[in-house]
Design a protein around this motif. Structure first.
Motif, PDB file in Angstrom:
ATOM      1  N   ALA A   3       0.789  -1.251   0.056  1.00  0.00           N
ATOM      2  CA  ALA A   3      -0.061   0.063   0.030  1.00  0.00           C
ATOM      3  C   ALA A   3       0.640   1.422   0.175  1.00  0.00           C
ATOM      4  O   ALA A   3       0.507   2.055  -0.588  1.00  0.00           O
ATOM      5  N   GLU A   4       2.220   1.214   0.803  1.00  0.00           N
ATOM      6  CA  GLU A   4       2.830   2.493   0.654  1.00  0.00           C
ATOM      7  C   GLU A   4       3.717   2.538  -0.404  1.00  0.00           C
ATOM      8  O   GLU A   4       3.715   3.794  -0.908  1.00  0.00           O
ATOM      9  N   LEU A  22       6.358  12.211 -10.624  1.00  0.00           N
ATOM     10  CA  LEU A  22       7.283  11.028 -10.914  1.00  0.00           C
ATOM     11  C   LEU A  22       6.910  10.581 -12.529  1.00  0.00           C
ATOM     12  O   LEU A  22       5.715  10.668 -12.896  1.00  0.00           O
ATOM     13  N   ALA A  23       7.924  10.599 -13.208  1.00  0.00           N
ATOM     14  CA  ALA A  23       7.852  10.446 -14.692  1.00  0.00           C
ATOM     15  C   ALA A  23       7.189   8.810 -14.744  1.00  0.00           C
ATOM     16  O   ALA A  23       7.524   7.946 -13.849  1.00  0.00           O
ATOM     17  N   PRO A  24       6.523   8.312 -15.891  1.00  0.00           N
ATOM     18  CA  PRO A  24       6.258   6.990 -16.020  1.00  0.00           C
ATOM     19  C   PRO A  24       7.029   5.986 -15.919  1.00  0.00           C
ATOM     20  O   PRO A  24       6.846   4.882 -15.273  1.00  0.00           O
ATOM     21  N   ALA A  25       8.131   6.085 -16.460  1.00  0.00           N
ATOM     22  CA  ALA A  25       9.324   5.151 -16.532  1.00  0.00           C
ATOM     23  C   ALA A  25       9.863   4.891 -14.847  1.00  0.00           C
ATOM     24  O   ALA A  25      10.392   3.907 -14.672  1.00  0.00           O
ATOM     25  N   ILE A  26       9.852   5.917 -14.329  1.00  0.00           N
ATOM     26  CA  ILE A  26      10.569   6.057 -12.957  1.00  0.00           C
ATOM     27  C   ILE A  26       9.229   5.355 -12.254  1.00  0.00           C
ATOM     28  O   ILE A  26       9.610   4.335 -11.131  1.00  0.00           O
ATOM     29  N   ALA A  27       8.034   5.630 -12.166  1.00  0.00           N
ATOM     30  CA  ALA A  27       7.143   5.126 -11.369  1.00  0.00           C
ATOM     31  C   ALA A  27       6.839   3.512 -11.569  1.00  0.00           C
ATOM     32  O   ALA A  27       6.049   2.815 -10.850  1.00  0.00           O
ATOM     33  N   ALA A  28       7.306   3.149 -12.627  1.00  0.00           N
ATOM     34  CA  ALA A  28       7.001   1.589 -13.166  1.00  0.00           C
ATOM     35  C   ALA A  28       7.749   0.775 -12.297  1.00  0.00           C
ATOM     36  O   ALA A  28       7.280  -0.665 -12.026  1.00  0.00           O
ATOM     37  N   TYR A  55      21.370  -3.820  -1.880  1.00  0.00           N
ATOM     38  CA  TYR A  55      20.519  -4.013  -2.579  1.00  0.00           C
ATOM     39  C   TYR A  55      19.600  -5.276  -2.708  1.00  0.00           C
ATOM     40  O   TYR A  55      20.428  -6.229  -2.746  1.00  0.00           O
ATOM     41  N   LEU A  56      18.313  -5.458  -2.591  1.00  0.00           N
ATOM     42  CA  LEU A  56      17.716  -6.591  -2.652  1.00  0.00           C
ATOM     43  C   LEU A  56      16.839  -7.025  -3.881  1.00  0.00           C
ATOM     44  O   LEU A  56      16.666  -8.254  -4.130  1.00  0.00           O
ATOM     45  N   GLY A  57      16.578  -6.075  -4.468  1.00  0.00           N
ATOM     46  CA  GLY A  57      15.745  -6.496  -5.900  1.00  0.00           C
ATOM     47  C   GLY A  57      14.877  -5.290  -6.211  1.00  0.00           C
ATOM     48  O   GLY A  57      15.127  -4.267  -5.809  1.00  0.00           O
ATOM     49  N   VAL A  58      13.589  -5.604  -6.915  1.00  0.00           N
ATOM     50  CA  VAL A  58      12.639  -4.582  -7.612  1.00  0.00           C
ATOM     51  C   VAL A  58      11.403  -5.204  -7.280  1.00  0.00           C
ATOM     52  O   VAL A  58      11.302  -6.487  -7.627  1.00  0.00           O
ATOM     53  N   VAL A  59      10.507  -4.470  -7.402  1.00  0.00           N
ATOM     54  CA  VAL A  59       8.922  -4.941  -7.287  1.00  0.00           C
ATOM     55  C   VAL A  59       8.478  -4.119  -8.461  1.00  0.00           C
ATOM     56  O   VAL A  59       8.262  -2.622  -8.442  1.00  0.00           O
ATOM     57  N   HIS A  60       7.891  -4.526  -9.519  1.00  0.00           N
ATOM     58  CA  HIS A  60       7.219  -3.820 -10.516  1.00  0.00           C
ATOM     59  C   HIS A  60       5.823  -3.707 -10.324  1.00  0.00           C
ATOM     60  O   HIS A  60       5.258  -4.116  -9.683  1.00  0.00           O
ATOM     61  N   PHE A  61       5.266  -2.488 -10.721  1.00  0.00           N
ATOM     62  CA  PHE A  61       3.945  -1.914 -10.430  1.00  0.00           C
ATOM     63  C   PHE A  61       2.784  -2.893 -10.700  1.00  0.00           C
ATOM     64  O   PHE A  61       1.855  -3.008  -9.877  1.00  0.00           O
ATOM     65  N   GLN A  62       3.048  -3.865 -11.740  1.00  0.00           N
ATOM     66  CA  GLN A  62       1.788  -4.769 -11.806  1.00  0.00           C
ATOM     67  C   GLN A  62       1.885  -5.670 -10.835  1.00  0.00           C
ATOM     68  O   GLN A  62       0.796  -6.174 -10.500  1.00  0.00           O
ATOM     69  N   ARG A  63       2.967  -5.944 -10.208  1.00  0.00           N
ATOM     70  CA  ARG A  63       3.095  -6.964  -9.086  1.00  0.00           C
ATOM     71  C   ARG A  63       2.347  -6.385  -8.111  1.00  0.00           C
ATOM     72  O   ARG A  63       1.649  -7.020  -7.054  1.00  0.00           O
ATOM     73  N   LEU A  64       2.705  -5.137  -7.967  1.00  0.00           N
ATOM     74  CA  LEU A  64       2.070  -4.397  -6.709  1.00  0.00           C
ATOM     75  C   LEU A  64       0.544  -4.342  -6.788  1.00  0.00           C
ATOM     76  O   LEU A  64       0.042  -4.599  -5.840  1.00  0.00           O
ATOM     77  N   LEU A  65      -0.129  -4.287  -7.885  1.00  0.00           N
ATOM     78  CA  LEU A  65      -1.542  -4.259  -8.158  1.00  0.00           C
ATOM     79  C   LEU A  65      -2.136  -5.704  -7.744  1.00  0.00           C
ATOM     80  O   LEU A  65      -3.185  -5.711  -7.648  1.00  0.00           O
ATOM     81  N   ARG A  66      -1.240  -6.634  -7.919  1.00  0.00           N
ATOM     82  CA  ARG A  66      -1.735  -7.975  -7.627  1.00  0.00           C
ATOM     83  C   ARG A  66      -1.531  -8.653  -6.236  1.00  0.00           C
ATOM     84  O   ARG A  66      -2.417  -9.478  -5.784  1.00  0.00           O
ATOM     85  N   GLU A  67      -0.913  -7.841  -5.457  1.00  0.00           N
ATOM     86  CA  GLU A  67      -0.534  -8.359  -3.913  1.00  0.00           C
ATOM     87  C   GLU A  67      -1.448  -7.660  -3.225  1.00  0.00           C
ATOM     88  O   GLU A  67      -1.926  -6.640  -3.149  1.00  0.00           O
ATOM     89  N   PRO A  68      -1.931  -8.393  -1.616  1.00  0.00           N
ATOM     90  CA  PRO A  68      -2.640  -7.713  -1.041  1.00  0.00           C
ATOM     91  C   PRO A  68      -1.964  -6.284  -0.376  1.00  0.00           C
ATOM     92  O   PRO A  68      -0.781  -6.284  -0.355  1.00  0.00           O
ATOM     93  N   PRO A  69      -2.750  -5.135   0.158  1.00  0.00           N
ATOM     94  CA  PRO A  69      -2.177  -3.941   0.368  1.00  0.00           C
ATOM     95  C   PRO A  69      -1.019  -4.048   1.653  1.00  0.00           C
ATOM     96  O   PRO A  69      -0.163  -3.324   1.901  1.00  0.00           O
ATOM     97  N   ALA A  70      -1.299  -5.106   2.313  1.00  0.00           N
ATOM     98  CA  ALA A  70      -0.642  -5.154   3.695  1.00  0.00           C
ATOM     99  C   ALA A  70       0.805  -6.102   3.526  1.00  0.00           C
ATOM    100  O   ALA A  70       1.515  -5.995   4.583  1.00  0.00           O
ATOM    101  N   SER A  71       0.813  -6.742   2.169  1.00  0.00           N
ATOM    102  CA  SER A  71       2.034  -7.306   1.846  1.00  0.00           C
ATOM    103  C   SER A  71       3.235  -6.675   2.123  1.00  0.00           C
ATOM    104  O   SER A  71       3.362  -5.478   1.768  1.00  0.00           O
ATOM    105  N   VAL A  92       9.480  -9.205  -3.627  1.00  0.00           N
ATOM    106  CA  VAL A  92      10.724  -8.537  -4.271  1.00  0.00           C
ATOM    107  C   VAL A  92      11.351  -9.625  -5.480  1.00  0.00           C
ATOM    108  O   VAL A  92      10.992 -10.637  -5.170  1.00  0.00           O
ATOM    109  N   ASP A  93      11.497  -9.128  -6.519  1.00  0.00           N
ATOM    110  CA  ASP A  93      11.916  -9.802  -7.544  1.00  0.00           C
ATOM    111  C   ASP A  93      13.637  -9.551  -7.668  1.00  0.00           C
ATOM    112  O   ASP A  93      14.081  -8.690  -8.019  1.00  0.00           O
ATOM    113  N   SER A  94      14.276 -10.719  -7.514  1.00  0.00           N
ATOM    114  CA  SER A  94      15.767 -10.486  -7.567  1.00  0.00           C
ATOM    115  C   SER A  94      16.302 -11.352  -8.745  1.00  0.00           C
ATOM    116  O   SER A  94      17.734 -11.990  -8.719  1.00  0.00           O
ATOM    117  N   ASP A  95      15.540 -12.008  -9.576  1.00  0.00           N
ATOM    118  CA  ASP A  95      16.060 -12.872 -10.596  1.00  0.00           C
ATOM    119  C   ASP A  95      16.840 -12.377 -11.736  1.00  0.00           C
ATOM    120  O   ASP A  95      17.801 -12.805 -12.317  1.00  0.00           O
TER     121      ASP A  95
END
Length: 460
Positions: free
Chosen positions: A297-298, A308-314, A330-346, A352-355
């Motif tokens: 959620a945060e 924020l520019a779209p490329a930065i906010a992605a 550095y641990l990894g990245v979370v793309h905004f589509q993943r954020l939309l699929r996850e529960p807000p409290a997660s 995080v994606d570190s692949d």
């Protein structure tokens, strides 16, 4: 439809131009008038429209079928898509007349031009017949009266102006995107371009500078007071500020960096140390970075921030504290589509994606391009030898450096397929055939000047 009797030209600026099929051609940017040898008011010969791909073309007044409150409609025939070039004896109404200092004949008082009206006579010829001029304010600083006057009721309209302000022209530019305003500035004369740029607010000028070619950036920064130039650089993205400073002599770089706030100057200094053509040189040092114990959620709230520019906010990059570059591990990245699929409290640490491995500051541009294309990414992390996140390369950063160096220059033409689409059926019109306007079927649009306000206008 009502036949237009008077149209104030500043009201046309920015209106969409449509062809007979209803397809968008571009937007109105100015009007072209021709000075007459006998001293009578100039004749309007056409409008200037800006195409989607940064080309300005001439629209003969006889080709214009209607001027609606929210659009300009063209009649049948093929557009002449040659880039507009002003001819001797022509004036650009908005660029050259708005904000011009004039004198009201009746009172002898100075005034500033706010708008210019054109009218069509019975023969279908459009002429500049009236002006809206605001009298200069008195000592008390109150706003002067706005007066609508006949063309001959003021002096100083033709010829080199003694002085010219910027307020009315800035009002015309107010709703433009930064990239469109940058294009408009390139069409102004050197002196006018510098005047208008200097009159912009710091954050607006910073956005516009980021869209200008390097030589125009250097030209504008060079005429500003050093303290103001430093303020502008602080408003720019660090990577864009670094690119601009890289075009300046080392002595000028040092002066401006010393005038900047230390927390604003430090990331710019760091970017200037990287080798050109590498990830370190093209990255932004201010991507969205959050700690692993932040919630989805945060993160969503953060990437919704309008600046924020779209490329930065992605992408949200996840790292241990501190979360300002250089970060903790550095641990990894979370793309905004993943954020939309996850529960807000997660927690971000759990999603995080570190692949995909991060870039190194020395990674060359071709390798960055290949990796982005391979994994269909819009951003990649840049991590130093200690595993600290130092920035991120976004797809717009890559495009900026892959395109020809002069791609922002207005001399670059539109793509042939786009020009072919705009050049529809009919016979080609040359600029010479500008006689014979067609006011019938044209609605009255902008019958009041753009600077009119309640109770502030007096007749001439």
């Amino acid at each position: 439809m009502t036949t237009a009797t008077r149209i104030y030209i500043a009201r046309l600026a920015g209106l969409t131009v449509f062809d007979p099929n209803g397809d968008q051609v571009g937007r109105v940017r100015d009007a072209v008038a021709r000075i007459r040898a006998d001293g009578s008011p100039p004749r309007v010969v056409g409008l200037i429209a800006e195409l989607a791909l940064r080309r300005r073309i001439f629209l003969p007044i006889g080709r214009i079928e209607a001027m609606e409150p929210d659009s300009v409609l063209l009649g049948t025939g093929t557009l002449n898509l040659r880039r507009f070039e002003k001819r001797p004896g022509e004036i650009l109404v908005l660029e050259e007349l708005l904000d011009r200092r004039v004198t009201i004949v009746e009172t002898g008082r100075p005034a500033s031009l706010v708008d210019v009206a054109m009218e069509a006579d019975r023969n279908g010829e459009w002429t500049l017949t009236r002006v809206a001029a605001r009298e200069n304010a008195g000592r008390l600083g109150r706003r002067g009266h706005l007066r609508q006057l006949d063309w001959f009721e003021v002096t100083g309209l033709i010829g080199t102006p003694e002085a010219q302000g910027t307020a009315s022209l800035l009002a015309v530019f107010d709703n433009m995107r930064a990239a469109d305003l940058a294009n408009a500035l390139q069409d102004l004369s050197h002196s006018r371009r510098v005047e208008v740029a200097a009159a912009l607010d710091d954050d607006r000028l910073a956005d516009v500078l980021e869209e200008l070619p390097e030589h125009d950036q250097v030209e504008i920064i060079g005429v500003l007071e050093p303290s103001r130039a430093a303020d502008i650089l602080e408003e720019m993205d660090p990577d864009d500020a670094a690119d601009l400073l890289a075009e300046l002599p080392k002595a000028d770089q040092d002066v401006l960096l010393d005038l900047m706030e230390p927390d604003e100057a430090d990331p710019v200094r760091q970017l200037l140390n990287y080798q050109p053509g590498t990830a370190g040189a093209v990255m932004t040092s201010e991507p969205v970075i959050m700690s692993p114990d932040s919630t989805v959620a945060e993160a969503l709230a953060r990437i919704r921030e309008p600046h924020l520019a779209p490329a930065i906010a992605a992408s949200v990059f996840v790292a241990r504290a501190p979360t300002a570059t250089p970060t903790g591990r550095y641990l990894g990245v979370v793309h905004f589509q993943r954020l939309l699929r996850e529960p807000p409290a997660s927690l971000l640490g759990g999603v995080v994606d570190s692949d995909i491995g991060p870039l190194e500051p020395a990674t060359p541009l071709p390798e960055i391009t290949r990796r982005m294309a391979t994994y269909n990414l819009v951003a990649l992390a840049v991590v130093d030898a200690l595993g600290h996140l130092v920035g991120a390369v976004t797809v717009d950063d890559v495009l900026d450096h892959l395109l020809p160096r002069d791609w922002r220059d207005r001399e670059i033409g539109a793509h042939p397929t786009e020009l072919a689409r705009l050049a529809a059926a009919g016979s080609t019109e040359a600029r010479a055939n500008t006689n014979g306007a067609r006011p019938t079927g044209t609605r009255a649009n902008g019958a009041e000047p753009s600077g009119a306000d309640a109770g502030g206008t007096t007749g001439g």
